[in-house]
Motif scaffolding. Structure first.
Motif, mmCIF file in Angstrom:
data_model
loop_
_atom_site.group_PDB
_atom_site.id
_atom_site.type_symbol
_atom_site.label_atom_id
_atom_site.label_comp_id
_atom_site.label_asym_id
_atom_site.label_seq_id
_atom_site.Cartn_x
_atom_site.Cartn_y
_atom_site.Cartn_z
ATOM 1 N N PHE A 85 6.571 10.475 49.624
ATOM 2 C CA PHE A 85 6.075 9.125 49.877
ATOM 3 C C PHE A 85 4.918 9.212 50.862
ATOM 4 N N ALA A 86 4.064 8.187 50.841
ATOM 5 C CA ALA A 86 2.806 8.254 51.575
ATOM 6 C C ALA A 86 2.820 7.468 52.872
ATOM 7 N N SER A 87 3.607 6.398 52.933
ATOM 8 C CA SER A 87 3.573 5.534 54.118
ATOM 9 C C SER A 87 4.838 4.695 54.169
ATOM 10 N N GLY A 88 4.984 3.961 55.269
ATOM 11 C CA GLY A 88 6.127 3.071 55.403
ATOM 12 C C GLY A 88 7.417 3.812 55.647
ATOM 13 N N THR A 89 8.501 3.294 55.073
ATOM 14 C CA THR A 89 9.825 3.877 55.304
ATOM 15 C C THR A 89 10.512 4.156 53.972
ATOM 16 N N LEU A 90 11.468 5.074 54.023
ATOM 17 C CA LEU A 90 12.294 5.399 52.867
ATOM 18 C C LEU A 90 13.743 5.437 53.352
ATOM 19 N N HIS A 91 14.619 4.709 52.679
ATOM 20 C CA HIS A 91 16.023 4.612 53.095
ATOM 21 C C HIS A 91 16.879 5.473 52.168
ATOM 22 N N LEU A 92 17.595 6.414 52.751
ATOM 23 C CA LEU A 92 18.518 7.266 52.012
ATOM 24 C C LEU A 92 19.938 6.942 52.469
ATOM 25 N N TYR A 93 20.888 7.037 51.540
ATOM 26 C CA TYR A 93 22.256 6.654 51.866
ATOM 27 C C TYR A 93 23.218 7.792 51.551
ATOM 28 N N LEU A 94 24.086 8.061 52.507
ATOM 29 C CA LEU A 94 25.170 9.025 52.359
ATOM 30 C C LEU A 94 26.461 8.209 52.384
ATOM 31 N N GLY A 95 26.724 7.478 51.299
ATOM 32 C CA GLY A 95 27.790 6.484 51.334
ATOM 33 C C GLY A 95 27.352 5.332 52.220
ATOM 34 N N LYS A 96 28.168 4.998 53.208
ATOM 35 C CA LYS A 96 27.821 3.898 54.115
ATOM 36 C C LYS A 96 26.804 4.320 55.177
ATOM 37 N N ARG A 97 26.668 5.602 55.401
ATOM 38 C CA ARG A 97 25.746 6.073 56.453
ATOM 39 C C ARG A 97 24.309 6.093 55.922
ATOM 40 N N GLU A 98 23.432 5.441 56.674
ATOM 41 C CA GLU A 98 22.024 5.339 56.299
ATOM 42 C C GLU A 98 21.179 6.307 57.119
ATOM 43 N N VAL A 99 20.185 6.910 56.474
ATOM 44 C CA VAL A 99 19.174 7.718 57.155
ATOM 45 C C VAL A 99 17.823 7.144 56.752
ATOM 46 N N VAL A 100 17.033 6.733 57.740
ATOM 47 C CA VAL A 100 15.733 6.114 57.470
ATOM 48 C C VAL A 100 14.631 7.125 57.765
ATOM 49 N N LEU A 101 13.750 7.343 56.800
ATOM 50 C CA LEU A 101 12.614 8.242 56.976
ATOM 51 C C LEU A 101 11.353 7.428 57.252
ATOM 52 N N PHE A 102 10.593 7.881 58.228
ATOM 53 C CA PHE A 102 9.328 7.251 58.605
ATOM 54 C C PHE A 102 8.225 8.302 58.556
ATOM 55 N N THR A 103 6.995 7.873 58.361
ATOM 56 C CA THR A 103 5.872 8.782 58.498
ATOM 57 C C THR A 103 4.860 8.207 59.481
ATOM 58 N N LEU A 104 4.476 9.025 60.450
ATOM 59 C CA LEU A 104 3.467 8.669 61.443
ATOM 60 C C LEU A 104 2.573 9.886 61.664
ATOM 61 N N PRO A 105 1.317 9.691 62.056
ATOM 62 C CA PRO A 105 0.383 10.818 62.188
ATOM 63 C C PRO A 105 0.543 11.555 63.504
ATOM 64 N N GLY A 106 -0.003 12.772 63.547
ATOM 65 C CA GLY A 106 -0.027 13.517 64.807
ATOM 66 C C GLY A 106 -0.066 15.014 64.640
ATOM 67 N N HIS A 107 1.036 15.600 64.183
ATOM 68 C CA HIS A 107 1.132 17.057 64.175
ATOM 69 C C HIS A 107 0.374 17.699 63.020
ATOM 70 N N THR A 108 0.496 17.120 61.807
ATOM 71 C CA THR A 108 -0.198 17.734 60.671
ATOM 72 C C THR A 108 -0.957 16.757 59.788
ATOM 73 N N GLY A 109 -0.702 15.470 59.895
ATOM 74 C CA GLY A 109 -1.252 14.541 58.926
ATOM 75 C C GLY A 109 -0.340 14.365 57.729
ATOM 76 N N GLY A 110 0.851 14.950 57.793
ATOM 77 C CA GLY A 110 1.833 14.792 56.730
ATOM 78 C C GLY A 110 3.229 14.884 57.297
ATOM 79 N N ASP A 111 3.482 14.142 58.375
ATOM 80 C CA ASP A 111 4.721 14.276 59.148
ATOM 81 C C ASP A 111 5.727 13.180 58.807
ATOM 82 N N VAL A 112 6.992 13.580 58.736
ATOM 83 C CA VAL A 112 8.093 12.642 58.507
ATOM 84 C C VAL A 112 9.147 12.872 59.581
ATOM 85 N N PHE A 113 9.685 11.773 60.137
ATOM 86 C CA PHE A 113 10.838 11.912 61.018
ATOM 87 C C PHE A 113 11.958 11.027 60.491
ATOM 88 N N ALA A 114 13.170 11.292 60.944
ATOM 89 C CA ALA A 114 14.350 10.595 60.421
ATOM 90 C C ALA A 114 15.125 9.933 61.552
#
Length: 347
Positions: free
Chosen positions: A195-224
């Motif tokens: 994905f290129a921008s915004g957020t992506l929501h992944l689900y492990l049953g009821k547990r949610e993990v949200v992925l975000f992308t912001l610039p800085g280290h490489t120009g293609g960074d994602v944090f969770a």
């Protein structure tokens, strides 16, 4: 956010000594073990950090999140052997399947185990740019097979000539040999969904993990972010008491990114890309290092320093001399100088 399906480093390089080896000497090094490569740290209920050990097969940190119906792995280490070890640790804790993997960015110390998860059919999620760079830019961090074999043979010869009572030297050579063996198995493998921008929501049953992308280290960074546990996996957007590599970085973007993360998650626990599990204060210290570096280099440029003069004269402040990876101090000055003068290029 729509995911685009894929079409079917920066690791710390070793300086090795010279020699020749016989085939029998290949039997002298023990098989890799997880405890040699990373330390597993429980961060919260069902959330673990895998903190890379110096000289091991992991190189960068990874971690995982256990939910109700599966597991998410964040980053895949430097080598297939290391991620296999992590999978073994996961399987000792839960029988749930690995449902997702995430690449925080393309650097090889965070993606070198991709092939193992791809072979298991695990979806690997990353930023769009990882698809562009994973099998291209990462080539600069891998030696040619013949060079790897030569260096492996050189280290093995030295090991065979090192007396048994020189245990520290022998252990160091054994680590080098294990590393070369592991590097020879790496096959650069792309993520499978991006994905290129915004957020992506992944689900492990009821547990949610949200992925975000912001610039800085490489120009293609994602944090969770794991909301129910208030845990952030930063990848290399966050370093804990460790000097960063800036080979692909844009510090002028990175500092605002860290300000945003700290503003959003002031009480979170952080799993950084390098260094130990951190609190917000540790991430703030890293943010301040980048700001201090930028200010020092900016002042040097204003004072008429050339890039070589800046590298010689702009010394690391005392408060950062306890940070790991001190060998990055001078390259950081060079990269910052080039960024500020508009001359920085990435290969």
């Amino acid at each position: 956010m729509k995911c685009r399906l894929a079409v079917p480093m920066f690791a710390i390089m070793l300086a090795i000594v010279a020699g020749v080896v016989s085939p029998d000497q290949f039997k002298t090094v023990a098989a890799p073990k997880a405890e040699d490569d990373f330390q597993l740290v429980k961060v919260a209920d069902g959330i673990y950090a895998a903190i890379a050990k110096s000289g091991g097969l992991a190189s960068g940190n990874a971690g995982f999140v256990v939910g109700d119906d599966g597991v998410l792995i964040f980053d895949t280490f430097f080598t297939p052997a290391a991620i296999e070890e992590l999978i073994g640790e996961i399987q000792s804790l839960t029988k749930l399947p690995i449902k997702y993997a995430v690449n925080s960015h393309y650097h090889l110390d965070h993606t070198g185990g991709n092939q193992v998860l791809a072979a298991r059919g695990v979806p690997i999620v990353a930023h769009d740019n990882v698809m562009l760079w994973q099998t291209t830019k990462n080539k600069r961090f891998l030696l040619a097979p013949e060079e790897l074999q030569k260096r492996r043979a050189d280290a093995a010869k030295q090991l065979s000539e090192t007396p048994e009572d020189q245990k520290e030297k022998r252990a160091q050579l054994e680590r080098q040999i294990r590393r070369f063996d592991a590097m020879q198995t790496i096959k650069l493998t792309n993520p499978t969904a991006t994905f290129a921008s915004g957020t992506l929501h992944l689900y492990l049953g009821k547990r949610e993990v949200v992925l975000f992308t912001l610039p800085g280290h490489t120009g293609g960074d994602v944090f969770a972010y794991v909301p129910d546990a208030n845990v952030v996996f930063t990848g290399d957007l966050g370093w804990s008491k460790t000097l960063p590599n800036l080979v692909d970085a844009t510090v002028n973007d990175w500092i605002p990114t860290l300000d945003k993360i700290l503003g959003l998650y002031p009480r979170a626990r952080f799993v950084p890309g390098h260094g130990n599990v951190a609190e917000a204060a540790d991430i703030k210290d890293f943010r301040d290092y980048l700001d201090d570096l930028r200010n020092r280099v900016k002042q040097g440029i204003a004072g008429g320093l050339t890039i070589d003069q800046a590298k010689q004269q702009l010394k690391l402040p005392e408060k950062y001399k306890s940070f790991a990876f001190q060998n990055f101090a001078t390259p950081n000055v060079e990269d910052m100088y080039k960024e500020l003068t508009g001359t920085k290029q990435t290969k």
